[in-house]
Every structure is written in C-alpha cells, then in structure tokens.
Design a protein around this motif. Structure first.
Motif, PDB file in Angstrom:
ATOM      1  N   PRO A 135      65.527  38.563  21.624  1.00 44.63           N
ATOM      2  CA  PRO A 135      65.193  38.461  23.059  1.00 44.63           C
ATOM      3  C   PRO A 135      64.593  39.750  23.618  1.00 44.63           C
ATOM      4  O   PRO A 135      63.614  39.716  24.382  1.00 44.63           O
ATOM      5  CB  PRO A 135      66.540  38.139  23.714  1.00 44.63           C
ATOM      6  N   GLU A 136      65.184  40.894  23.252  1.00 44.26           N
ATOM      7  CA  GLU A 136      64.676  42.175  23.740  1.00 44.26           C
ATOM      8  C   GLU A 136      63.295  42.488  23.156  1.00 44.26           C
ATOM      9  O   GLU A 136      62.432  43.037  23.844  1.00 44.26           O
ATOM     10  CB  GLU A 136      65.652  43.308  23.383  1.00 44.26           C
ATOM     11  N   SER A 137      63.096  42.107  21.893  1.00 45.47           N
ATOM     12  CA  SER A 137      61.803  42.341  21.256  1.00 45.47           C
ATOM     13  C   SER A 137      60.713  41.466  21.876  1.00 45.47           C
ATOM     14  O   SER A 137      59.568  41.904  22.037  1.00 45.47           O
ATOM     15  CB  SER A 137      61.886  42.055  19.749  1.00 45.47           C
ATOM     16  N   LEU A 197      55.809  41.360  25.001  1.00 46.00           N
ATOM     17  CA  LEU A 197      55.026  40.909  26.140  1.00 46.00           C
ATOM     18  C   LEU A 197      54.483  42.100  26.930  1.00 46.00           C
ATOM     19  O   LEU A 197      53.317  42.095  27.356  1.00 46.00           O
ATOM     20  CB  LEU A 197      55.877  40.017  27.042  1.00 46.00           C
ATOM     21  N   ASP A 198      55.316  43.139  27.096  1.00 43.82           N
ATOM     22  CA  ASP A 198      54.859  44.353  27.787  1.00 43.82           C
ATOM     23  C   ASP A 198      53.736  45.035  27.005  1.00 43.82           C
ATOM     24  O   ASP A 198      52.736  45.485  27.592  1.00 43.82           O
ATOM     25  CB  ASP A 198      56.024  45.336  27.971  1.00 43.82           C
ATOM     26  N   GLY A 221      47.868  31.623  25.233  1.00 48.85           N
ATOM     27  CA  GLY A 221      47.919  31.600  23.778  1.00 48.85           C
ATOM     28  C   GLY A 221      49.326  31.282  23.303  1.00 48.85           C
ATOM     29  O   GLY A 221      50.069  30.538  23.930  1.00 48.85           O
ATOM     30  N   LYS A 222      49.706  31.884  22.201  1.00 46.50           N
ATOM     31  CA  LYS A 222      51.019  31.638  21.617  1.00 46.50           C
ATOM     32  C   LYS A 222      51.667  32.968  21.237  1.00 46.50           C
ATOM     33  O   LYS A 222      50.999  33.882  20.746  1.00 46.50           O
ATOM     34  CB  LYS A 222      50.888  30.745  20.380  1.00 46.50           C
ATOM     35  N   MET A 223      52.989  33.056  21.466  1.00 48.50           N
ATOM     36  CA  MET A 223      53.735  34.227  21.016  1.00 48.50           C
ATOM     37  C   MET A 223      55.005  33.735  20.326  1.00 48.50           C
ATOM     38  O   MET A 223      55.649  32.788  20.793  1.00 48.50           O
ATOM     39  CB  MET A 223      54.074  35.172  22.168  1.00 48.50           C
ATOM     40  N   ARG A 224      55.329  34.385  19.226  1.00 51.99           N
ATOM     41  CA  ARG A 224      56.431  33.925  18.380  1.00 51.99           C
ATOM     42  C   ARG A 224      57.194  35.125  17.852  1.00 51.99           C
ATOM     43  O   ARG A 224      56.605  36.171  17.543  1.00 51.99           O
ATOM     44  CB  ARG A 224      55.854  33.099  17.239  1.00 51.99           C
ATOM     45  N   CYS A 225      58.508  34.985  17.718  1.00 52.35           N
ATOM     46  CA  CYS A 225      59.353  36.061  17.181  1.00 52.35           C
ATOM     47  C   CYS A 225      60.318  35.508  16.141  1.00 52.35           C
ATOM     48  O   CYS A 225      60.777  34.363  16.243  1.00 52.35           O
ATOM     49  CB  CYS A 225      60.155  36.739  18.292  1.00 52.35           C
ATOM     50  N   GLY A 226      60.625  36.345  15.145  1.00 49.80           N
ATOM     51  CA  GLY A 226      61.601  36.019  14.121  1.00 49.80           C
ATOM     52  C   GLY A 226      62.146  37.305  13.532  1.00 49.80           C
ATOM     53  O   GLY A 226      61.960  38.383  14.107  1.00 49.80           O
ATOM     54  N   THR A 227      62.781  37.216  12.390  1.00 44.73           N
ATOM     55  CA  THR A 227      63.349  38.412  11.754  1.00 44.73           C
ATOM     56  C   THR A 227      62.945  38.480  10.290  1.00 44.73           C
ATOM     57  O   THR A 227      62.614  37.464   9.665  1.00 44.73           O
ATOM     58  CB  THR A 227      64.881  38.411  11.847  1.00 44.73           C
ATOM     59  N   LEU A 274      64.669  43.704  10.701  1.00 42.82           N
ATOM     60  CA  LEU A 274      63.668  44.010  11.714  1.00 42.82           C
ATOM     61  C   LEU A 274      63.255  42.725  12.425  1.00 42.82           C
ATOM     62  O   LEU A 274      63.240  41.647  11.831  1.00 42.82           O
ATOM     63  CB  LEU A 274      62.427  44.652  11.081  1.00 42.82           C
ATOM     64  N   THR A 275      62.935  42.860  13.695  1.00 41.85           N
ATOM     65  CA  THR A 275      62.390  41.734  14.443  1.00 41.85           C
ATOM     66  C   THR A 275      60.870  41.773  14.357  1.00 41.85           C
ATOM     67  O   THR A 275      60.260  42.827  14.536  1.00 41.85           O
ATOM     68  CB  THR A 275      62.825  41.779  15.917  1.00 41.85           C
ATOM     69  N   VAL A 276      60.271  40.641  14.084  1.00 45.14           N
ATOM     70  CA  VAL A 276      58.815  40.518  14.008  1.00 45.14           C
ATOM     71  C   VAL A 276      58.353  39.629  15.154  1.00 45.14           C
ATOM     72  O   VAL A 276      58.839  38.508  15.312  1.00 45.14           O
ATOM     73  CB  VAL A 276      58.363  39.899  12.667  1.00 45.14           C
ATOM     74  N   CYS A 277      57.441  40.137  15.952  1.00 49.09           N
ATOM     75  CA  CYS A 277      56.857  39.341  17.034  1.00 49.09           C
ATOM     76  C   CYS A 277      55.336  39.365  16.904  1.00 49.09           C
ATOM     77  O   CYS A 277      54.760  40.373  16.477  1.00 49.09           O
ATOM     78  CB  CYS A 277      57.250  39.891  18.404  1.00 49.09           C
ATOM     79  N   GLY A 278      54.728  38.274  17.284  1.00 44.48           N
ATOM     80  CA  GLY A 278      53.272  38.227  17.235  1.00 44.48           C
ATOM     81  C   GLY A 278      52.718  37.361  18.340  1.00 44.48           C
ATOM     82  O   GLY A 278      53.356  36.404  18.783  1.00 44.48           O
ATOM     83  N   TRP A 279      51.538  37.727  18.808  1.00 37.31           N
ATOM     84  CA  TRP A 279      50.817  36.873  19.750  1.00 37.31           C
ATOM     85  C   TRP A 279      49.464  36.517  19.136  1.00 37.31           C
ATOM     86  O   TRP A 279      48.943  37.236  18.287  1.00 37.31           O
ATOM     87  CB  TRP A 279      50.614  37.556  21.114  1.00 37.31           C
ATOM     88  N   VAL A 280      48.910  35.412  19.573  1.00 33.39           N
ATOM     89  CA  VAL A 280      47.582  35.016  19.142  1.00 33.39           C
ATOM     90  C   VAL A 280      46.962  34.129  20.220  1.00 33.39           C
ATOM     91  O   VAL A 280      47.651  33.342  20.867  1.00 33.39           O
ATOM     92  CB  VAL A 280      47.636  34.263  17.785  1.00 33.39           C
ATOM     93  N   ASP A 281      45.677  34.319  20.436  1.00 29.73           N
ATOM     94  CA  ASP A 281      44.905  33.420  21.282  1.00 29.73           C
ATOM     95  C   ASP A 281      43.550  33.239  20.605  1.00 29.73           C
ATOM     96  O   ASP A 281      43.412  33.576  19.424  1.00 29.73           O
ATOM     97  CB  ASP A 281      44.790  33.938  22.726  1.00 29.73           C
ATOM     98  N   ASN A 282      42.565  32.756  21.310  1.00 33.14           N
ATOM     99  CA  ASN A 282      41.263  32.514  20.669  1.00 33.14           C
ATOM    100  C   ASN A 282      40.388  33.757  20.588  1.00 33.14           C
ATOM    101  O   ASN A 282      39.257  33.691  20.103  1.00 33.14           O
ATOM    102  CB  ASN A 282      40.516  31.404  21.401  1.00 33.14           C
TER     103      ASN A 282
END
Length: 213
Positions: A196-198, A203-204, A160-166, A174-182
């Motif tokens: 990077p740490e987020s 992922l964990d 899928g896809k994983m993306r991070c920003g602030t 704050l750091t915002v991370c998200g994953w998405v797949d089907n």
C-alpha cells in the motif's frame, strides 16, 4: 448464278455475327456488381476495425508527446546522484529498455532515509500496455522467480494501468510497482515499504516524472 455449295444464288447465307452473339451464353463477369459488393465488404471491415482499434490509435497518438523528467525531490524522496546509484539504476534501465523497446528512458534511485526506490521510466508508442507491463515485471524480477501477488492499484489522473506486487532478492522482500499507458512505462523496486505504501509512493513518482505536453 449458282452458289458454290449448290444452292441458288442469293438463297444461301450464314448467320451474321450479331445473331451469333445473341445466342452465345454470357461469359462476362458482372464486374460492376462485384465491385459494389466488394466495396461494401471493405467498408464494413473498415468500420469494424475503427470500432475496435480506433480508441487505441487515438490514445497512442494523444500520448505520443509524453516526456520523462528526473526531479531532484519527489515528496520525501531525494534523488541519489552518486556514481554507484547511477551505475545500478542504469544497469536495470538498460535491461528493461531493451526488453520492451523504450525510446527515451532514465534510471533513477530515490532515497528517503528508511527506504530506497530504484525507478526506471521511459517513453514509447505502446499498443498493448498490459503485455508490456508484464514483460517489464518479468525482466526486473527474472532471477527472483517473478513478481508475486501483483494487483492493480490506483493509476491516478494520468490513467493507464498501475500494478504492484512483491519479489524476493536474496533474503529481502522488495515491492515492485509499475505503471503503463499508451505513451510511457515506469517500474520501481521499493525496499522496506509494503505494497500500500509503495503504491502511494509510485503514484507520487509517476506524477512527478511523467509529463505530457
């Protein structure tokens, strides 16, 4: 015997129906030919649709058995089961779940002493993953001006896809991370943790929370 029209009997006649039909112009549509052409066009359209949409349908169906778990421990993170944590995480969960139409979802807060992670994750049949992730980011950071500098990061073995920003909340970044797949979506807000740490922590969390049968 004289013909009523004045000609000798037996010498007057009208063209029979067969001759009339032979001389008449053809007015019938070539139905068989049209059916063959139409069938060829439909077959080509179906083939093209299969080429473009077949892989997506396959992925959606293949990930439709995804489940979301709520483990007590994920690496250095421990699940906060207090009433306040549940209330906060469920408020954010409801906002995201209603915006992107998640079927089954959870709102969780994990803490590791120096950092907190508010995680919302849920399942759905997702046909346009990128659009859904953008909608989730817009919802979680709506009052903070959106998610800035969002970049794709390693999505791990689940794909899928994983993306991070602030994003800014009051005076805090704050750091915002998200994953998405089907088959699923997850969005997390991290405090006191860089991108990077987020991304690694997300992922964990994803590997522990998202389960496929």
């Amino acid at each position: 015997m004289v013909d009523p029209d004045g000609g000798p009997a037996g010498l007057y006649f009208e063209d029979d129906d067969e001759d009339t039909q032979d001389d008449a112009p053809a007015t019938r549509l070539p139905i068989k030919k049209i059916a063959i052409v139409a069938g060829s066009i439909a077959g080509a359209a179906l083939l093209i649709s299969g080429i473009f949409y077949g892989p997506t349908v396959f992925r959606v169906l293949g990930q439709s058995d995804t489940e979301i778990k709520s483990p007590d421990k994920v690496g250095s993170f421990a699940l906060d089961k207090s009433d306040g944590a549940k209330s906060t995480s469920e408020y954010i969960r409801d906002a995201i779940a209603s915006e992107v139409s998640l079927d089954n979802s959870v709102g969780l807060i994990y803490r590791d002493g120096s950092s907190d992670a508010i995680l919302v994750a849920g399942t759905a049949r997702i046909w346009k993953p990128d659009d859904v992730l953008q909608s989730a980011f817009a919802t979680v950071a709506d009052d903070a001006g959106g998610v800035k500098d969002a970049k794709d990061v390693d999505a791990g073995q689940l794909g899928g896809k994983m993306r991070c920003g602030t994003t800014k909340v009051d005076e805090s970044t704050l750091t915002v991370c998200g994953w998405v797949d089907n088959g699923s979506l997850g969005v997390a807000l991290f405090s006191n943790r860089g991108v990077p740490e987020s991304a690694k922590a997300m992922l964990d969390l994803r590997n522990a929370v998202e389960q496929r049968n």
